[in-house]
Design a protein around this motif. Structure first.
Motif, short mmCIF file in Angstrom:
data_model
loop_
_atom_site.label_atom_id
_atom_site.label_comp_id
_atom_site.label_asym_id
_atom_site.label_seq_id
_atom_site.Cartn_x
_atom_site.Cartn_y
_atom_site.Cartn_z
N GLU A 108 0.83 -1.21 0.00
CA GLU A 108 0.00 0.00 0.00
C GLU A 108 0.86 1.25 0.00
OE1 GLU A 108 -3.30 0.12 -0.36
OE2 GLU A 108 -3.14 -2.07 -0.62
N ILE A 109 1.96 1.22 0.77
CA ILE A 109 2.86 2.37 0.79
C ILE A 109 3.54 2.55 -0.57
CG2 ILE A 109 5.00 3.25 1.80
CD1 ILE A 109 4.21 1.87 4.41
N ALA A 110 3.93 1.42 -1.19
CA ALA A 110 4.62 1.49 -2.49
C ALA A 110 3.71 1.99 -3.60
CB ALA A 110 5.19 0.11 -2.84
N LYS A 111 2.40 1.88 -3.42
CA LYS A 111 1.47 2.34 -4.46
C LYS A 111 1.62 3.83 -4.73
CE LYS A 111 -2.28 -1.04 -4.01
NZ LYS A 111 -3.71 -1.23 -3.62
N ASP A 129 9.52 0.21 -6.87
CA ASP A 129 9.21 -0.03 -5.46
C ASP A 129 7.95 -0.87 -5.31
OD1 ASP A 129 11.42 1.43 -4.78
OD2 ASP A 129 10.31 3.27 -4.30
N TYR A 130 6.95 -0.54 -6.13
CA TYR A 130 5.69 -1.28 -6.07
C TYR A 130 5.88 -2.72 -6.54
CZ TYR A 130 0.91 -2.71 -7.06
OH TYR A 130 -0.27 -3.39 -7.12
N LYS A 131 6.62 -2.89 -7.64
CA LYS A 131 6.85 -4.24 -8.16
C LYS A 131 7.59 -5.10 -7.14
CE LYS A 131 6.94 -2.92 -13.06
NZ LYS A 131 7.77 -2.88 -14.30
N GLU A 132 8.58 -4.49 -6.47
CA GLU A 132 9.34 -5.23 -5.47
C GLU A 132 8.45 -5.61 -4.29
OE1 GLU A 132 12.56 -7.10 -3.63
OE2 GLU A 132 12.24 -6.42 -5.71
#
Length: 212
Positions: A79-82, A89-92
């Motif tokens: 949720e934070i990476a979104k 960052d989101y993919k990781e």
């Protein structure tokens, strides 16, 4: 077309659905269609609280609780990476979540298998008291193998990976051969689509484990 009906190009599907439901589709309960069948009787058999079963249940609860904390943190990271400007960052974060889910599932599945194996002696004892043919469901392959070894030649087994021909042969023998008393079936492979009317008794050693 050899693989099923090809409905490409169909239109007015909602209207067709309403017409079918309102005219020719008949829905009946089992009691309406087969009133001669007796009602289904469900029985939960409680096992003795042995030291081994207590240990396994404690381990299951501990593992489940620990994994829930880890999964909550991984979901929060997603949720934070979104809102991150860096798409990587989101993919990781998603990769980490998927990896955590797979690891959690594997650990819980192993414990569930150990619990099911611990129940096998009690299942065998119960089966000896049941008259007539019996269907026994399991989930893990190792559980099925150990049940088959314990029950011997008067048991047949169907699990994932068996051919259609082998499954049907097992069903036919269970239905028609008086020497075959037990049908051992993996829930996912034998839970639907097989005619096993030679028995009116079903014993479930373990249920299919799903994270939900």
């Amino acid at each position: 077309n050899g693989y099923g009906w090809d409905f490409s190009g169909a239109s007015n599907l909602e209207e067709l659905n309403m017409k079918l439901r309102g005219t020719i589709m008949i829905r009946r309960t089992k009691a309406e269609a087969l009133p001669e069948l007796p009602p289904v009787f469900h029985q939960v058999i409680e096992l003795p609280s042995t030291a081994e079963l207590r240990r396994l249940m404690k381990e299951e609860n501990k593992t489940w609780g620990g994994k829930q904390d880890i999964m909550d943190r991984l979901r929060a990271a997603v949720e934070i990476a979104k809102v991150s400007e860096n798409e990587d960052d989101y993919k990781e974060a998603v990769r980490n979540l998927r990896s955590g889910m797979a690891e959690s599932f594997a650990e819980m599945s192993k414990i569930r298998q150990d619990i099911a194996i611990a129940k096998i002696p009690y299942v065998i004892e119960h089966l000896s008291d049941v008259e007539g043919k019996v269907i026994v469901f399991f989930h893990h392959r190792e559980v099925g193998f150990q049940l088959k070894e314990a029950l011997g030649d008067n048991a047949l087994m169907v699990m994932g990976g068996d051919s259609v021909e082998d499954r049907q042969d097992a069903v036919d023998r269970f239905q028609n051969d008086p020497a075959v008393k037990y049908f051992l079936g993996s829930i996912t492979a034998a839970g639907v689509g097989l005619t096993l009317t030679a028995s009116s008794h079903v014993v479930i050693d373990e249920l299919d484990y799903r994270p939900a």
